[in-house]
Scaffold this motif. Structure first.
Motif, PDB file in Angstrom:
ATOM      1  N   THR A  74       1.086  -1.296  -0.023  1.00 14.40           N
ATOM      2  CA  THR A  74       0.039  -0.030   0.109  1.00 14.40           C
ATOM      3  C   THR A  74       0.992   1.219   0.029  1.00 14.40           C
ATOM      4  O   THR A  74       0.443   2.329  -0.243  1.00 14.40           O
ATOM      5  CB  THR A  74      -0.895   0.048   1.219  1.00 14.40           C
ATOM      6  OG1 THR A  74      -0.220  -0.044   2.489  1.00 14.40           O
ATOM      7  CG2 THR A  74      -1.943  -1.112   1.404  1.00 14.40           C
ATOM      8  N   TRP A  84      -5.453   8.103  -6.458  1.00 15.35           N
ATOM      9  CA  TRP A  84      -5.328   8.429  -4.970  1.00 15.35           C
ATOM     10  C   TRP A  84      -6.132   9.573  -4.553  1.00 15.35           C
ATOM     11  O   TRP A  84      -6.452   9.491  -3.452  1.00 15.35           O
ATOM     12  CB  TRP A  84      -3.718   8.418  -4.599  1.00 15.35           C
ATOM     13  CG  TRP A  84      -3.449   8.556  -3.164  1.00 15.35           C
ATOM     14  CD1 TRP A  84      -2.915   9.683  -2.630  1.00 15.35           C
ATOM     15  CD2 TRP A  84      -3.655   7.502  -2.184  1.00 15.35           C
ATOM     16  NE1 TRP A  84      -2.736   9.510  -1.376  1.00 15.35           N
ATOM     17  CE2 TRP A  84      -3.151   8.156  -1.157  1.00 15.35           C
ATOM     18  CE3 TRP A  84      -4.153   6.312  -2.289  1.00 15.35           C
ATOM     19  CZ2 TRP A  84      -3.278   7.338   0.375  1.00 15.35           C
ATOM     20  CZ3 TRP A  84      -4.139   5.529  -1.076  1.00 15.35           C
ATOM     21  CH2 TRP A  84      -3.601   6.397   0.152  1.00 15.35           C
ATOM     22  N   ARG A  89      -7.136   7.852  -1.306  1.00 19.15           N
ATOM     23  CA  ARG A  89      -6.635   8.293   0.030  1.00 19.15           C
ATOM     24  C   ARG A  89      -7.784   8.292   1.152  1.00 19.15           C
ATOM     25  O   ARG A  89      -7.413   8.617   2.475  1.00 19.15           O
ATOM     26  CB  ARG A  89      -6.057   9.857  -0.153  1.00 19.15           C
ATOM     27  CG  ARG A  89      -7.275  10.945  -0.433  1.00 19.15           C
ATOM     28  CD  ARG A  89      -6.512  12.174  -0.942  1.00 19.15           C
ATOM     29  NE  ARG A  89      -7.298  13.240  -0.958  1.00 19.15           N
ATOM     30  CZ  ARG A  89      -7.142  14.532  -1.478  1.00 19.15           C
ATOM     31  NH1 ARG A  89      -5.981  14.895  -1.748  1.00 19.15           N
ATOM     32  NH2 ARG A  89      -7.864  15.410  -1.568  1.00 19.15           N
TER      33      ARG A  89
ATOM     34  N   VAL B  35       2.693  13.397   0.035  1.00 26.96           N
ATOM     35  CA  VAL B  35       1.625  12.562   0.182  1.00 26.96           C
ATOM     36  C   VAL B  35       2.034  11.232   0.195  1.00 26.96           C
ATOM     37  O   VAL B  35       2.784  10.513  -0.353  1.00 26.96           O
ATOM     38  CB  VAL B  35       1.010  12.633  -1.397  1.00 26.96           C
ATOM     39  CG1 VAL B  35      -0.142  11.705  -1.522  1.00 26.96           C
ATOM     40  CG2 VAL B  35       0.350  14.293  -1.738  1.00 26.96           C
ATOM     41  N   LEU B  36       1.536  10.502   1.197  1.00 25.75           N
ATOM     42  CA  LEU B  36       2.026   9.070   1.355  1.00 25.75           C
ATOM     43  C   LEU B  36       0.812   8.224   1.625  1.00 25.75           C
ATOM     44  O   LEU B  36      -0.618   8.668   2.170  1.00 25.75           O
ATOM     45  CB  LEU B  36       2.694   9.130   2.819  1.00 25.75           C
ATOM     46  CG  LEU B  36       3.999   9.885   2.717  1.00 25.75           C
ATOM     47  CD1 LEU B  36       4.038  11.254   3.363  1.00 25.75           C
ATOM     48  CD2 LEU B  36       4.958   9.086   3.416  1.00 25.75           C
ATOM     49  N   SER B  37       1.118   6.881   1.390  1.00 23.55           N
ATOM     50  CA  SER B  37       0.025   5.995   1.445  1.00 23.55           C
ATOM     51  C   SER B  37       0.771   4.884   2.330  1.00 23.55           C
ATOM     52  O   SER B  37       1.888   4.753   2.440  1.00 23.55           O
ATOM     53  CB  SER B  37      -0.567   5.340   0.259  1.00 23.55           C
ATOM     54  OG  SER B  37       0.479   4.859  -0.710  1.00 23.55           O
ATOM     55  N   GLY B  38       0.048   3.839   2.703  1.00 23.04           N
ATOM     56  CA  GLY B  38       0.516   3.033   3.425  1.00 23.04           C
ATOM     57  C   GLY B  38       0.516   3.059   4.867  1.00 23.04           C
ATOM     58  O   GLY B  38      -0.061   3.888   5.427  1.00 23.04           O
ATOM     59  N   GLU B  39       1.086   1.943   5.730  1.00 23.77           N
ATOM     60  CA  GLU B  39       0.859   1.858   7.073  1.00 23.77           C
ATOM     61  C   GLU B  39       2.164   2.481   7.824  1.00 23.77           C
ATOM     62  O   GLU B  39       2.060   3.219   8.756  1.00 23.77           O
ATOM     63  CB  GLU B  39       0.535   0.529   7.442  1.00 23.77           C
ATOM     64  CG  GLU B  39      -0.796  -0.008   6.993  1.00 23.77           C
ATOM     65  CD  GLU B  39      -1.186  -1.159   7.026  1.00 23.77           C
ATOM     66  OE1 GLU B  39      -0.502  -2.148   7.805  1.00 23.77           O
ATOM     67  OE2 GLU B  39      -2.190  -1.692   6.319  1.00 23.77           O
ATOM     68  N   ASN B  40       3.320   1.980   7.507  1.00 25.12           N
ATOM     69  CA  ASN B  40       4.585   2.137   7.996  1.00 25.12           C
ATOM     70  C   ASN B  40       5.070   3.269   7.356  1.00 25.12           C
ATOM     71  O   ASN B  40       6.117   3.135   6.652  1.00 25.12           O
ATOM     72  CB  ASN B  40       5.390   0.956   8.414  1.00 25.12           C
ATOM     73  CG  ASN B  40       4.786  -0.137   9.099  1.00 25.12           C
ATOM     74  OD1 ASN B  40       4.208   0.333  10.201  1.00 25.12           O
ATOM     75  ND2 ASN B  40       4.832  -1.064   8.553  1.00 25.12           N
ATOM     76  N   GLY B 155      -2.713   9.407   3.602  1.00 25.20           N
ATOM     77  CA  GLY B 155      -3.973   9.366   3.797  1.00 25.20           C
ATOM     78  C   GLY B 155      -4.785  10.594   3.309  1.00 25.20           C
ATOM     79  O   GLY B 155      -4.266  11.378   2.678  1.00 25.20           O
ATOM     80  N   ALA B 156      -5.967  10.919   3.697  1.00 29.46           N
ATOM     81  CA  ALA B 156      -6.768  11.970   3.340  1.00 29.46           C
ATOM     82  C   ALA B 156      -6.276  13.019   3.938  1.00 29.46           C
ATOM     83  O   ALA B 156      -5.780  13.137   5.397  1.00 29.46           O
ATOM     84  CB  ALA B 156      -8.202  11.651   3.549  1.00 29.46           C
ATOM     85  N   PRO B 157      -6.185  14.354   3.413  1.00 29.24           N
ATOM     86  CA  PRO B 157      -5.790  15.747   4.023  1.00 29.24           C
ATOM     87  C   PRO B 157      -6.810  16.195   5.125  1.00 29.24           C
ATOM     88  O   PRO B 157      -8.019  15.942   5.113  1.00 29.24           O
ATOM     89  CB  PRO B 157      -5.809  16.712   3.064  1.00 29.24           C
ATOM     90  CG  PRO B 157      -5.886  15.867   1.499  1.00 29.24           C
ATOM     91  CD  PRO B 157      -6.475  14.654   2.005  1.00 29.24           C
ATOM     92  N   ASP B 179      -2.667  19.250  -1.553  1.00 31.74           N
ATOM     93  CA  ASP B 179      -3.667  18.981  -2.560  1.00 31.74           C
ATOM     94  C   ASP B 179      -3.496  20.074  -3.793  1.00 31.74           C
ATOM     95  O   ASP B 179      -4.598  20.406  -4.203  1.00 31.74           O
ATOM     96  CB  ASP B 179      -4.979  19.042  -2.017  1.00 31.74           C
ATOM     97  CG  ASP B 179      -6.135  18.272  -2.625  1.00 31.74           C
ATOM     98  OD1 ASP B 179      -5.715  17.331  -3.557  1.00 31.74           O
ATOM     99  OD2 ASP B 179      -7.415  18.313  -2.710  1.00 31.74           O
ATOM    100  N   PHE B 181      -2.404  21.046  -7.399  1.00 33.33           N
ATOM    101  CA  PHE B 181      -2.316  20.477  -8.747  1.00 33.33           C
ATOM    102  C   PHE B 181      -2.218  21.667  -9.855  1.00 33.33           C
ATOM    103  O   PHE B 181      -2.918  22.509  -9.833  1.00 33.33           O
ATOM    104  CB  PHE B 181      -3.332  19.300  -9.307  1.00 33.33           C
ATOM    105  CG  PHE B 181      -3.359  18.077  -8.348  1.00 33.33           C
ATOM    106  CD1 PHE B 181      -2.740  17.077  -8.729  1.00 33.33           C
ATOM    107  CD2 PHE B 181      -3.863  18.276  -6.990  1.00 33.33           C
ATOM    108  CE1 PHE B 181      -2.780  16.036  -8.133  1.00 33.33           C
ATOM    109  CE2 PHE B 181      -3.640  16.965  -6.056  1.00 33.33           C
ATOM    110  CZ  PHE B 181      -2.976  15.839  -6.707  1.00 33.33           C
ATOM    111  N   PRO B 268       1.315  17.281 -11.111  1.00 31.34           N
ATOM    112  CA  PRO B 268       0.769  17.269 -12.269  1.00 31.34           C
ATOM    113  C   PRO B 268      -0.543  16.514 -12.449  1.00 31.34           C
ATOM    114  O   PRO B 268      -0.718  15.338 -11.639  1.00 31.34           O
ATOM    115  CB  PRO B 268       1.702  16.778 -13.484  1.00 31.34           C
ATOM    116  CG  PRO B 268       2.330  15.824 -12.691  1.00 31.34           C
ATOM    117  CD  PRO B 268       2.566  16.111 -11.015  1.00 31.34           C
ATOM    118  N   LEU B 269      -1.522  16.781 -13.126  1.00 32.18           N
ATOM    119  CA  LEU B 269      -2.660  16.064 -13.216  1.00 32.18           C
ATOM    120  C   LEU B 269      -2.533  14.815 -14.463  1.00 32.18           C
ATOM    121  O   LEU B 269      -2.158  15.110 -15.130  1.00 32.18           O
ATOM    122  CB  LEU B 269      -3.746  16.796 -13.225  1.00 32.18           C
ATOM    123  CG  LEU B 269      -4.707  17.206 -12.126  1.00 32.18           C
ATOM    124  CD1 LEU B 269      -6.241  18.026 -12.856  1.00 32.18           C
ATOM    125  CD2 LEU B 269      -5.348  15.859 -11.436  1.00 32.18           C
TER     126      LEU B 269
END
Lengths: 173, 269
Positions: A74, A84, A89, B35-40, B155-157, B179, B181, B268-269
């Protein structure tokens, strides 16, 4: 006479049956291309539906590395940066009915019935099917295929340039 | 004890004139990801004072005043801090979902003086101005309020860490800073001591100055409500900076120099 009626009825039923089985099908074929690169990893791919103005509606598929321990795969989901932002997100992973393993080179079919949870609530209107692919130590590509809903016979095809092969959408009512 | 009186008394005793020194160089923190995803999830952050952006070529940024606020508003400790010749580095573990604000906030007094023909710099509290040697000449003192920020979201801002403190120049994002762009309108508000900062000159500079012939500053000004609106044409890391000055509240006949800078990533979008 009664025998003739019976025959007709069966024939009608068969036609309807065939109709509802093949029908109202929303089929997406995504080709993961073979790439001549030194280090190849299967792409992360997200497939979703957005309005023609780009508002996210429904996720259809998410392929990412689910093999890694501690859900490590992930970590790279944010690299599907459009998806995302639009959806990922705010989700918790894995997402039931959405998350799947990465796919090897070849064509992969996603098929949804019109009354599937993904499509049943889609209001009538104009939409885009979005396919976003990103590859570790590689690039990223987004393809958009327009369609209208509810289902009518529609066919769209696009050819990816570097991370995606052909992507086709076939809708049959 | 009355700080203002003490400071003035000290300076008068030293027999010194006061003037404002223009601030040189660019101070910044550069996160490994915004901007990050994941757990650790971890980020590592470079912190430096340089001319070109974002290159380490002049001086490390001191880490003494670095504060990290978690999405729930809790202070988080920087890990593995180190300061080298040209840059400082620290890591942050992002254990919560949402937006972290990292900042280096410096409030106090800055002085330059000459002692035995040698140029000296001094930083500290107004109350400690007396520690400047009596033999110092050419003393130039100003009150400073310098804030350097970076935003990072897992995750979400979220916006819990954007609550203004009422001190110095602060950013009040209308558009979330994680956020951003290209091609989309961005709106930021600015406050000075909690009040809308109208007519504030703001500069934005994209990274990679080394690889182009012109700096390409984007020069903007906040409107009557202290608001700034812009649209980024190119993706990248941007250094946003604004500064202003007013009469010092603690030093007589001295200026208070306020500055705010932030590193913003535009995708960039």
């Amino acid at each position: 006479m009664s025998g003739q009626w019976k025959t007709t009825a069966v024939a009608v039923w068969l036609v309807l049956g065939a109709g509802s089985a093949a029908a109202a099908e929303f089929r997406v074929d995504v080709t993961v291309p073979a790439l001549a690169v030194a280090e190849y990893h299967r792409p992360y791919v997200a497939v979703w539906v957005e309005t023609e103005k780009g508002r996210h509606q429904q996720n259809l598929a998410l392929w990412y590395d689910q093999e890694l321990k501690d859900n490590e795969g992930t970590k790279w989901l944010k690299d599907l940066r459009l998806w995302w932002r639009r959806s990922g997100r705010s989700l918790e992973f894995p997402v039931d009915g959405l998350s799947g393993a990465t796919r090897p080179v070849g064509t992969h079919t996603l098929s949804f019935a019109a009354d599937s949870p993904q499509l049943a609530t889609l209001p009538a209107g104009n939409y885009q099917l979005v396919v976003e692919a990103v590859r570790e130590v590689g690039g990223r590509e987004v393809l958009r295929l327009p369609f209208s809903w509810p289902a009518s016979t529609q066919q769209q095809a696009l050819q990816g340039q570097h991370e995606l092969g052909s992507v086709t959408l076939n809708i049959t009512p | 004890m009355n700080v203002k009186q003490l400071a003035v008394g000290t300076l008068m005793a030293l027999g010194l004139g006061l003037s404002v020194e223009a601030q040189a160089h660019r101070a910044w923190m550069l996160p490994s990801a915004t901007v990050l995803s994941g757990e650790n999830s971890w980020i590592t952050v470079d912190a430096a004072i340089s001319n070109s952006l974002f290159y380490f070529e002049h001086h490390p940024l001191g880490l003494n005043n670095v504060q990290i606020l978690s999405p729930n508003g809790k202070p988080v400790a920087a890990q593995n801090p180190a300061t080298g010749k040209y840059r400082s580095v620290f890591d942050v573990e992002l254990s919560e979902e949402g937006t972290y604000t990292l900042q280096s906030h410096n409030q106090g007094v800055f002085a330059r003086y000459t002692l035995d023909g040698e140029a000296k710099r001094w930083r500290g509290k107004a109350a400690d101005l007396g520690t400047i040697p009596a033999a110092a000449e050419d003393v130039k003192v100003s009150e400073i309020d310098t804030r350097i920020q970076v935003f990072v979201t897992k995750g979400a801002p979220t916006d819990v860490t954007f609550v203004p403190t009422g001190h110095g120049i602060e950013l009040v994002p209308e558009t979330h800073p994680n956020d951003l762009f290209t091609g989309e309108p961005v709106a930021f508000g600015f406050l000075i001591d909690g009040q809308p900062a109208a007519g504030l000159d703001v500069v934005l500079i994209r990274d990679g100055i080394r690889y182009r012939d012109q700096v390409g500053e984007i020069e903007l000004m906040t409107d009557a409500q202290g608001k700034l609106t812009l649209t980024f044409d190119e993706p990248g890391m941007y250094w946003l900076e604004t500064e202003t000055e007013q009469d010092s509240r603690v030093l007589k006949d001295a200026k208070r120099r306020l500055s705010y800078s932030a590193t913003l990533e535009v995708l960039p979008l």
